[in-house]
Design a protein around this motif. Structure first.
Motif, PDB file in Angstrom:
ATOM      1  N   UNK A  16       0.178   4.425   3.517  1.00 33.33           N
ATOM      2  CA  UNK A  16       0.849   5.474   2.736  1.00 33.33           C
ATOM      3  C   UNK A  16       1.039   4.982   1.308  1.00 33.33           C
ATOM      4  N   UNK A  17       1.417   5.906   0.433  1.00 31.03           N
ATOM      5  CA  UNK A  17       1.787   5.501  -0.932  1.00 31.03           C
ATOM      6  C   UNK A  17       3.132   4.770  -0.861  1.00 31.03           C
ATOM      7  N   UNK A  18       3.464   4.053  -1.907  1.00 30.63           N
ATOM      8  CA  UNK A  18       4.772   3.389  -1.969  1.00 30.63           C
ATOM      9  C   UNK A  18       5.409   3.803  -3.285  1.00 30.63           C
ATOM     10  N   UNK A  19       6.441   4.633  -3.205  1.00 34.81           N
ATOM     11  CA  UNK A  19       7.037   5.170  -4.428  1.00 34.81           C
ATOM     12  C   UNK A  19       8.556   5.012  -4.349  1.00 34.81           C
ATOM     13  N   UNK A  20       9.113   4.391  -5.369  1.00 35.53           N
ATOM     14  CA  UNK A  20      10.568   4.201  -5.458  1.00 35.53           C
ATOM     15  C   UNK A  20      11.144   3.488  -4.226  1.00 35.53           C
ATOM     16  N   UNK A  21      10.419   2.529  -3.694  1.00 37.65           N
ATOM     17  CA  UNK A  21      10.928   1.724  -2.579  1.00 37.65           C
ATOM     18  C   UNK A  21      10.708   2.320  -1.209  1.00 37.65           C
ATOM     19  N   UNK A 204      11.635  -9.110  -1.251  1.00 33.87           N
ATOM     20  CA  UNK A 204      11.935 -10.269  -2.105  1.00 33.87           C
ATOM     21  C   UNK A 204      13.052  -9.970  -3.099  1.00 33.87           C
ATOM     22  N   UNK A 205      13.421  -8.691  -3.248  1.00 30.14           N
ATOM     23  CA  UNK A 205      14.524  -8.345  -4.149  1.00 30.14           C
ATOM     24  C   UNK A 205      14.119  -7.548  -5.369  1.00 30.14           C
ATOM     25  N   UNK A 206      12.855  -7.105  -5.444  1.00 30.81           N
ATOM     26  CA  UNK A 206      12.437  -6.264  -6.577  1.00 30.81           C
ATOM     27  C   UNK A 206      13.133  -4.904  -6.422  1.00 30.81           C
ATOM     28  N   UNK A 207      13.862  -4.442  -7.437  1.00 31.04           N
ATOM     29  CA  UNK A 207      14.571  -3.163  -7.309  1.00 31.04           C
ATOM     30  C   UNK A 207      13.598  -1.987  -7.082  1.00 31.04           C
ATOM     31  N   UNK A 208      14.079  -0.966  -6.387  1.00 32.85           N
ATOM     32  CA  UNK A 208      13.254   0.216  -6.107  1.00 32.85           C
ATOM     33  C   UNK A 208      12.701   0.803  -7.400  1.00 32.85           C
ATOM     34  N   UNK A 209      11.459   1.231  -7.337  1.00 32.11           N
ATOM     35  CA  UNK A 209      10.836   1.898  -8.483  1.00 32.11           C
ATOM     36  C   UNK A 209      10.069   0.954  -9.396  1.00 32.11           C
ATOM     37  N   UNK A 210      10.318  -0.365  -9.277  1.00 27.87           N
ATOM     38  CA  UNK A 210       9.612  -1.310 -10.163  1.00 27.87           C
ATOM     39  C   UNK A 210       8.155  -1.466  -9.721  1.00 27.87           C
ATOM     40  N   UNK A 211       7.947  -1.504  -8.400  1.00 26.03           N
ATOM     41  CA  UNK A 211       6.581  -1.619  -7.878  1.00 26.03           C
ATOM     42  C   UNK A 211       6.245  -0.351  -7.089  1.00 26.03           C
ATOM     43  N   UNK A 212       5.285   0.381  -7.572  1.00 27.81           N
ATOM     44  CA  UNK A 212       4.844   1.609  -6.905  1.00 27.81           C
ATOM     45  C   UNK A 212       3.348   1.505  -6.638  1.00 27.81           C
ATOM     46  N   UNK A 213       2.886   2.272  -5.657  1.00 27.67           N
ATOM     47  CA  UNK A 213       1.455   2.220  -5.345  1.00 27.67           C
ATOM     48  C   UNK A 213       0.978   3.604  -4.918  1.00 27.67           C
ATOM     49  N   UNK A 214      -0.149   3.999  -5.462  1.00 32.09           N
ATOM     50  CA  UNK A 214      -0.752   5.275  -5.058  1.00 32.09           C
ATOM     51  C   UNK A 214      -2.176   4.991  -4.598  1.00 32.09           C
ATOM     52  N   UNK A 215      -2.490   5.442  -3.379  1.00 31.47           N
ATOM     53  CA  UNK A 215      -3.845   5.287  -2.847  1.00 31.47           C
ATOM     54  C   UNK A 215      -4.684   6.508  -3.212  1.00 31.47           C
TER      55      UNK A 215
END
Ligand code: NDP
Length: 487
Positions: A16-21, A204-215
């Motif tokens: 799935x995509x990963x958006x805002x945690x 690891x503690x990265x706040x939501x929204x910092x790392x997002x992924x769209x397939x």
């Protein structure tokens, strides 16, 4: 006919995509199948993202740039970056298995190179980020000038399928170290390890929204590169795609970092240590099925050792085992997809038409299923041959004899690529002289693929724009403001 067994203790995942945690499906529910290139079986489904999902991801990233992430003390951010590396190592076996299922590469290689180096990318930048400074100049008694560093902003990370986790982390680690928020777009061929990487970042503690992924594929990459709220794009992949991305990013004037294709020469002089030459040439030709942008696919050998070199190179290549990626003794696994397999085979047809002599391989491998090609050595091709000039990106090399330094240098530079070269000689003066004249971003002398992450990595000519590694990565993932204080 050989068959391929699938290792069953790690199950493939749907992506799935990963958006805002959070993992989220596409708004319209669309998915596509993920195929195992070694068995042609369906591994699972992948969400097909488009403009809507990219927009959601970019909005989350822009919001996350401020607040907790933006205010985080550097030592805390460094600890999080380090922890991502630790968690990758904790899940090494699972990640390596998924990488092999997705790419077709041997499992031992996924373990040794892809996952180990992915973790090290985070460990390296966790240390490096704590010592990065900026410039400062005192101008007599008139003024002091100093530069302030800040994150570039929202960065799109677009990656290919050959080293999926390794290349994504090579961009993600410095992007996070410098305080950016990202939207990652893994290759549609190899989506599984990036999907897990996203949740590792949160753990690891990265706040939501910092790392997002769209397939996705077809429109997903362009939705990122044309988005007006994306500040920069880091892309690794084919030269022609780099050019398309540049056009798509031009209206919004994005900062760009490109690591593109290569047609890299190995230049072997008669005074080189032939044992070393053979051992390394085997790797630079066939590791990862030849699907590495740094592979040395044009081999030039001084005529006095040409026959001797070929005899030993051919013998070793014939002994390579092609087949089941989960078999520890396999040297060469499957190519990544049917489309790429057909592309590589089409170059073997071209070589035949061009009058090439096949010393090994030249055909698909004897496997019941899957996209396997035999390691192929071709001689007797002229310098205008398409197989000598174009990036094949498979287990295929051409070998050409040369007589003089001037002649080989002229041939080596007669290409629009300029990524890397591997130069073999025991004459230090010649090595120094030639290294400065070879038109490539990286020249290895008496070695290949030896990396130190502080050094500039990237290509010239059509092989790239900018450099990655150490300060070069930091400069891309940050913006400088010069402050002048009048005294
Ligand atoms: P593509 O160039 O087709 O695609 C790579 C990625 O770029 C995809 O994620 C794609 O996403 C994205 N992309 C493509 N066009 C655009 C665009 N206009 N704007 C933004 N993103 C875009 O590469 P393939 O993976 O199909 O590989 C093709 C060939 O490239 C291979 O056969 C191989 O020879 C070579 N290659 C070279 C590599 C290298 O490092 N030198 C690495 C891998 C492949 P989307 O589909 O959503 O647009």
């Amino acid at each position: 006919m050989q068959t391929t067994k699938m290792k069953q203790d790690v199950k493939p995942i749907d992506c799935s995509h990963y958006i805002n945690g959070n993992y989220v499906p596409s708004k319209n529910g669309q998915t596509f199948e993920n195929i195992n290139p070694a068995t042609e079986e369906v591994l699972g489904v992948v969400a097909q993202g488009g403009k809507q999902e990219v927009d959601q991801a970019v909005t989350a990233a822009r919001k996350a740039l401020k607040g907790e992430w933006g205010d985080m003390p550097i030592r805390q951010r460094s600890a999080i970056v380090r922890k991502i590396g630790d968690l990758i190592l904790e899940r090494k076996s699972e990640l390596a298995t998924l990488e092999t299922l997705d790419t077709g590469k041997p499992l031992w290689l996924s373990n040794k190179i892809d996952i180990e180096r992915a973790a090290y990318n985070f460990h390296f930048f966790a240390d490096y980020m704590t010592s990065v400074g900026t410039e400062s100049y005192q101008q007599d008694d008139i003024a002091i000038h100093y530069a302030v560093r800040r994150p570039t902003g929202v960065v799109g990370l677009i990656n290919p399928w050959n080293l999926p986790l390794l290349l994504m982390t090579w961009k993600l680690a410095p992007a996070l170290a410098a305080g950016n928020a990202v939207v990652m777009k893994p290759s549609e061929e190899t989506p599984m390890t990036a999907t897990i990487l996203a949740e590792i970042c949160t753990e690891a503690g990265v706040p939501d929204g910092v790392v997002n992924m769209v397939h996705g594929f077809g429109e997903t990459g362009a939705a990122i590169t044309s988005h007006e709220q994306v500040d920069a794009i880091a892309f690794t992949g084919e030269t022609i795609t780099g050019s398309a991305i540049m056009q798509s990013a031009a209206p919004t004037l994005k900062k760009l970092s490109f690591e593109l294709g290569g047609k890299n020469p190995n230049i072997i002089f008669a005074d080189a240590d032939l044992d070393d030459v053979i051992e390394t040439t085997m790797k630079s030709s066939f590791i990862n099925q030849g699907e590495v942008c740094l592979c040395g696919s044009r081999i030039y050998v001084e005529r006095s050792i040409y026959d001797q070199f070929l005899e030993r190179f051919v013998e070793k290549t014939k002994a390579l085992k092609v087949g089941d990626p989960f078999d520890e003794t396999t040297n060469v696994g499957a190519l990544v997809s049917k489309e790429h397999y057909q592309k590589v085979l089409s170059y073997l047809d071209i070589a035949k038409e061009e009058g090439g002599t096949f010393l090994t391989g030249g055909k698909a491998s004897d496997m019941e299923k899957g996209f396997f090609v035999e390691p192929t050595i071709i001689t007797d091709l002229g310098r205008e041959s398409r197989c000598v000039r174009e990036e094949i990106f498979g287990p295929v090399v051409t070998v050409v004899p040369f007589d003089t330094e001037e002649e080989v240098l002229e041939q080596v530079n007669d290409t629009h690529y300029g990524l890397s070269a591997s130069l073999w000689t025991s004459d230090i003066k010649r090595a120094t002289r030639l290294s400065a004249q070879i038109e490539a971003g990286m020249v290895w002398v008496n070695t290949w693929f030896l990396r130190d992450l502080r050094t500039p990595f990237g290509g010239m000519k059509h092989s790239g724009i900018g450099r990655e590694g150490g300060m070069h990565s930091f400069d891309f993932y940050s913006e400088l403001t010069n402050v002048t204080v009048k005294l």
